[in-house]
Design a protein around this motif. Structure first.
Motif, PDB file in Angstrom:
ATOM      1  N   GLY A  64       0.801  -1.239  -0.079  1.00  0.00           N
ATOM      2  CA  GLY A  64       0.067  -0.134  -0.043  1.00  0.00           C
ATOM      3  C   GLY A  64       0.848   1.432   0.041  1.00  0.00           C
ATOM      4  O   GLY A  64       1.776   1.417  -0.792  1.00  0.00           O
ATOM      5  N   ARG A  65       0.354   2.325   0.881  1.00  0.00           N
ATOM      6  CA  ARG A  65       1.246   3.528   0.904  1.00  0.00           C
ATOM      7  C   ARG A  65       2.671   3.358   1.273  1.00  0.00           C
ATOM      8  O   ARG A  65       3.208   4.316   0.983  1.00  0.00           O
ATOM      9  CB  ARG A  65       0.324   4.489   1.874  1.00  0.00           C
ATOM     10  CG  ARG A  65      -1.068   5.004   1.404  1.00  0.00           C
ATOM     11  CD  ARG A  65      -1.003   5.780   0.202  1.00  0.00           C
ATOM     12  NE  ARG A  65      -0.275   7.024   0.615  1.00  0.00           N
ATOM     13  CZ  ARG A  65       0.352   7.952  -0.336  1.00  0.00           C
ATOM     14  NH1 ARG A  65       0.531   7.634  -1.605  1.00  0.00           N
ATOM     15  NH2 ARG A  65       0.996   9.028   0.000  1.00  0.00           N
ATOM     16  N   VAL A  66       2.829   2.296   2.128  1.00  0.00           N
ATOM     17  CA  VAL A  66       4.311   2.331   2.561  1.00  0.00           C
ATOM     18  C   VAL A  66       5.315   2.171   1.353  1.00  0.00           C
ATOM     19  O   VAL A  66       6.082   2.879   1.360  1.00  0.00           O
ATOM     20  CB  VAL A  66       4.403   0.772   3.457  1.00  0.00           C
ATOM     21  CG1 VAL A  66       5.795   0.665   3.521  1.00  0.00           C
ATOM     22  CG2 VAL A  66       3.633   0.991   4.656  1.00  0.00           C
ATOM     23  N   ALA A  67       4.686   1.296   0.140  1.00  0.00           N
ATOM     24  CA  ALA A  67       5.787   1.167  -0.813  1.00  0.00           C
ATOM     25  C   ALA A  67       5.753   2.516  -1.729  1.00  0.00           C
ATOM     26  O   ALA A  67       6.881   3.030  -2.022  1.00  0.00           O
ATOM     27  CB  ALA A  67       4.968   0.218  -1.799  1.00  0.00           C
ATOM     28  N   VAL A  68       4.840   3.362  -1.887  1.00  0.00           N
ATOM     29  CA  VAL A  68       4.764   4.824  -2.431  1.00  0.00           C
ATOM     30  C   VAL A  68       5.733   5.848  -1.446  1.00  0.00           C
ATOM     31  O   VAL A  68       6.510   6.477  -2.147  1.00  0.00           O
ATOM     32  CB  VAL A  68       3.218   5.279  -2.388  1.00  0.00           C
ATOM     33  CG1 VAL A  68       3.349   6.850  -3.091  1.00  0.00           C
ATOM     34  CG2 VAL A  68       2.665   4.355  -3.375  1.00  0.00           C
ATOM     35  N   ILE A  69       5.547   5.705  -0.223  1.00  0.00           N
ATOM     36  CA  ILE A  69       6.282   6.767   0.543  1.00  0.00           C
ATOM     37  C   ILE A  69       7.839   6.420   0.586  1.00  0.00           C
ATOM     38  O   ILE A  69       8.704   7.097   0.660  1.00  0.00           O
ATOM     39  CB  ILE A  69       5.494   6.676   2.017  1.00  0.00           C
ATOM     40  CG1 ILE A  69       4.159   7.312   2.112  1.00  0.00           C
ATOM     41  CG2 ILE A  69       6.583   7.231   3.149  1.00  0.00           C
ATOM     42  CD1 ILE A  69       3.347   6.908   3.349  1.00  0.00           C
ATOM     43  N   ALA A  70       7.977   5.128   0.546  1.00  0.00           N
ATOM     44  CA  ALA A  70       9.292   4.456   0.608  1.00  0.00           C
ATOM     45  C   ALA A  70      10.126   4.928  -0.637  1.00  0.00           C
ATOM     46  O   ALA A  70      11.425   4.979  -0.638  1.00  0.00           O
ATOM     47  CB  ALA A  70       9.332   3.038   0.866  1.00  0.00           C
ATOM     48  N   GLU A  71       9.432   5.205  -1.848  1.00  0.00           N
ATOM     49  CA  GLU A  71      10.161   5.508  -2.911  1.00  0.00           C
ATOM     50  C   GLU A  71      11.153   6.804  -2.708  1.00  0.00           C
ATOM     51  O   GLU A  71      12.403   6.586  -3.211  1.00  0.00           O
ATOM     52  CB  GLU A  71       9.272   5.833  -4.093  1.00  0.00           C
ATOM     53  CG  GLU A  71       8.611   4.479  -4.553  1.00  0.00           C
ATOM     54  CD  GLU A  71       7.547   4.899  -5.622  1.00  0.00           C
ATOM     55  OE1 GLU A  71       7.547   5.990  -5.915  1.00  0.00           O
ATOM     56  OE2 GLU A  71       6.902   3.825  -6.057  1.00  0.00           O
ATOM     57  N   ALA A  72      10.823   7.824  -2.118  1.00  0.00           N
ATOM     58  CA  ALA A  72      11.751   9.025  -1.990  1.00  0.00           C
ATOM     59  C   ALA A  72      12.663   8.713  -0.927  1.00  0.00           C
ATOM     60  O   ALA A  72      13.955   9.147  -0.894  1.00  0.00           O
ATOM     61  CB  ALA A  72      10.758  10.195  -1.452  1.00  0.00           C
ATOM     62  N   LYS A  73      12.410   7.914   0.021  1.00  0.00           N
ATOM     63  CA  LYS A  73      13.381   7.671   1.108  1.00  0.00           C
ATOM     64  C   LYS A  73      14.530   6.697   0.462  1.00  0.00           C
ATOM     65  O   LYS A  73      15.638   6.761   0.801  1.00  0.00           O
ATOM     66  CB  LYS A  73      12.875   6.994   2.186  1.00  0.00           C
ATOM     67  CG  LYS A  73      11.602   7.615   2.703  1.00  0.00           C
ATOM     68  CD  LYS A  73      11.757   8.872   3.118  1.00  0.00           C
ATOM     69  CE  LYS A  73      10.340   9.439   3.797  1.00  0.00           C
ATOM     70  NZ  LYS A  73      10.705  10.930   4.258  1.00  0.00           N
ATOM     71  N   LEU A  74      14.216   5.727  -0.406  1.00  0.00           N
ATOM     72  CA  LEU A  74      15.202   4.924  -1.077  1.00  0.00           C
ATOM     73  C   LEU A  74      15.975   5.907  -1.897  1.00  0.00           C
ATOM     74  O   LEU A  74      17.231   5.574  -1.913  1.00  0.00           O
ATOM     75  CB  LEU A  74      14.575   3.742  -2.031  1.00  0.00           C
ATOM     76  CG  LEU A  74      13.543   2.848  -1.429  1.00  0.00           C
ATOM     77  CD1 LEU A  74      13.162   1.971  -2.490  1.00  0.00           C
ATOM     78  CD2 LEU A  74      14.355   2.115  -0.168  1.00  0.00           C
TER      79      LEU A  74
END
Length: 318
Positions: A64-74
């Protein structure tokens, strides 16, 4: 089989056969699980296996949103460690890679090592490794070279942190792996702090996204977690991060049973965080009311006498 590989296999065999692997160290306990629980052989070699693009998409969707939010952090994490030959990996809670960032020069090495999207790095599949052991032991880990279980993995250094969801459950693992021979344990330690911060940042952003309609309070946490509480308009706590659940001895996972914020304040061993939040709310009301106590009390929804008492308790004078 090289002498280094043979020595590694012998070392694991001695640790597992000693009968006291768990008591020796967490690492030895993981090696023991790899052999006894998962039936793995440190000498085995096999070509990397990857799930289909459809399966990978399904796992990302489940995040869910975790994957989307993580993109910028990666992206941010890779900008800090990528030039040193490190790759950044995000897995789901089963250890399957769903996203990654690799430099062009290191892409082939990481893919040969099986670190591409769709690879399974659970302990059950790979034995002791950064991703799988992080998820199994629910903690930050560094697995440096020959600390890995599989002899085929001892050229790698892996630094990992679990990512907790808005309801306290592990939802992912964040990993930095090195493809360079010059990676040192000292460097691993420094990278570990970056990984920890990135994982906690994902947690905080995901929590605030989930409770976007609530008031989110930051509370002091004696550990290294992200301690956040979400309250509704009636100051009822309706959400808490894993760190906050530990601090207030709330249920560890799942939808939170609503509890009045005031009930937690008395149990809070680090109540200064709440005092700062309350002081800030009172000060805002006073500023908006241009120091008119009656108007400030009205904005806060309390009586003039209650506001005076609260100001006295918070050390607000004048």
């Amino acid at each position: 089989m090289t002498a280094t590989t043979s020595s590694h296999i012998d070392k694991i065999a001695r640790a597992v056969q000693s009968g006291a692997a768990g008591a020796q160290s967490r690492l030895a306990a993981s090696w023991f699980r790899s052999v006894v629980k998962h039936g793995l052989d440190p000498a085995q070699t096999r070509a990397p296996e990857y799930l289909s693009a459809k399966d990978i998409d399904a796992r990302k969707e489940a995040l869910g949103r975790v994957a989307v939010i993580a993109e910028a952090k990666l992206d941010q994490l890779f900008a800090l460690v990528g030039s040193s030959g490190c790759g950044v990996v995000l897995t789901d809670n089963q250890g399957v890679i769903v996203d990654h960032r690799f430099g062009d020069a290191d892409m082939g090495v990481f893919h040969d090592w099986g670190l591409g999207a769709g690879a399974d790095w659970s302990e059950a599949a790979q034995g002791t490794n950064g991703i799988g052991t992080c998820l199994t032991e629910r903690r930050e880990v560094i697995i440096h070279r020959d600390q890995h279980f599989m002899a085929s993995n001892i050229a790698m250094s892996c630094i990992d942190a679990p990512v907790y969801g808005a309801e306290g459950q592990i939802v992912a693992a964040l990993d930095v792996s090195s493809a360079r021979a010059g990676q040192t344990e000292t460097m691993n330690g420094m990278i570990s702090e970056l990984v920890r911060q990135a994982a906690r940042s994902i947690e905080a952003d995901n929590f605030q996204d989930k409770f976007s309609d609530a008031r989110v309070l930051v509370v002091n946490d004696p550990g290294d977690g992200v301690s956040l509480l979400a309250t509704n308009a009636d100051d009822i706590v309706i959400g808490a991060t894993r760190a906050a659940r530990r601090a207030f001895e709330l249920q560890s996972e799942g939808a939170l049973k609503p509890v009045p914020l005031v009930d937690l304040i008395g149990r809070d061993k680090t109540s200064k965080g709440f005092e700062r939040a309350q002081r800030a709310a009172v000060m805002r009301a006073l500023v908006r009311a241009e120091q008119n106590i009656s108007l400030a009390a009205r904005e806060l929804g309390v009586s003039r006498a209650t506001l005076y008492r609260r100001m006295k308790r918070l050390g607000i004078t004048g």
